[in-house]
Enzyme design. Sequence first.
Site: not given
Ligand code: TA6
Length: 282
Positions: A156, A257
Site C-alpha cells: 500500500h 498499490e
Molecule cells: O487502498 C485504498 C483503501 O482501501 C481505501 O479504501 C482506504 O480505506 C485506504 O485503503 C486506507 O485504508 P486504512 O484502513 O489504512 O484507513
Amino acid sequence: TERLDTPGGVPATASHDAAGIAPLGAAAQFKSSDAAPPSERLFVSSLASLDGTKPVRGGIPICWPIFGPPSRDEYKGLKQHGFARSSVWSYGETVLDAAEGVSARFVLQNSAETEKVFPQPFKLVYTVTLAEHQLTTSLRVYNTGAQPLTFQALLHNYFRGDAAVAQVQPLKGIGYVDKVRDGARDTEQRDTVDVRQYTDRVYETAGGAYTLSFPPSTHLSIKTHNLPDVTVWNPQETGSGMADMEPGGWERYVCVEPGYVARFVSLPGGGEWWGQQVLTVL
Ligand code: TA6
C-alpha cells in the site's frame, strides 16, 4: 555479499535491541510536516501512530491476508487490510550486496495472536532492498501447514508528491472497481489517471508496470512480479476524517498499490508464493 547481521540480528545498539528491532518510537524522528529532504519519496503523516497501536498512515503498509474489509466468512475476525501491517515483525538479517544494494529481511509467523483471527499456520518473509535510485520490496508467503492457505496481498505505497499534478499510466482500457461509486465496475478511458477528485479504484490485471509522475520533474517506475492488480487512491478532503491524517496530508501523496486482490491466492500445504515491486526514480 557481506552479511551485516550477527546471531539474532544487528548488534544491539542504543536504538536497536539485540533482535535488531528499533523501538517504534525511534522511527518517530521523521515527520512529514518537517522539511523532509526533497528526495524523500514516501509520505508518512505527522499524525501517524508509530507505537504499534494503529497501522502507520504512510510508508508501505503490507496488506495481508486480506485487502479491504473482510469479504468472506473465514476472514470475518480480521480488520480491514488484515493484520500484517499492524504486527511487530522480527528482524531477520541485513545483507550488503555490491550489485543489489543493502537488503534487510523481516519475518512474521503465525502466533497465538494471529490464530485468534486467522487459524492458519504461515510464515511471511519481507525483504526491503535499497539501491541507488531504487527500492525493491518483496513479500514471500510460506504455507507451513498442510491445508491450503488462501489470501490476498497488496503493498500500500504512499508516494510523496503534489497530488494536484500526479499522473499514473498506462491504465487506459483496464477494467476497474470504483470504490467511490459503491463498487461500480468500469473501464479506464484516460491515457493518464489523476487524483484531482476523490479516487479509490482497483484496476484488475492492469499490466504490472506503471509510471507515476509528479510533473514536471519527478517520474517513478513501478514494476511488479505476481501483483497483477493496482489500486489508485487519494481521499482528497474525505481524508480530513482520518484521525491520523495530518491537516491537508492528502495534498502531498498518492497511493499506487500493486496487489493480488481481485481474487485470492490458494497456496497448497508446504507451498511458497512471492510478490515483488521494484520502485525506481527515473
Ligand atoms: O487502498 C485504498 C483503501 O482501501 C481505501 O479504501 C482506504 O480505506 C485506504 O485503503 C486506507 O485504508 P486504512 O484502513 O489504512 O484507513
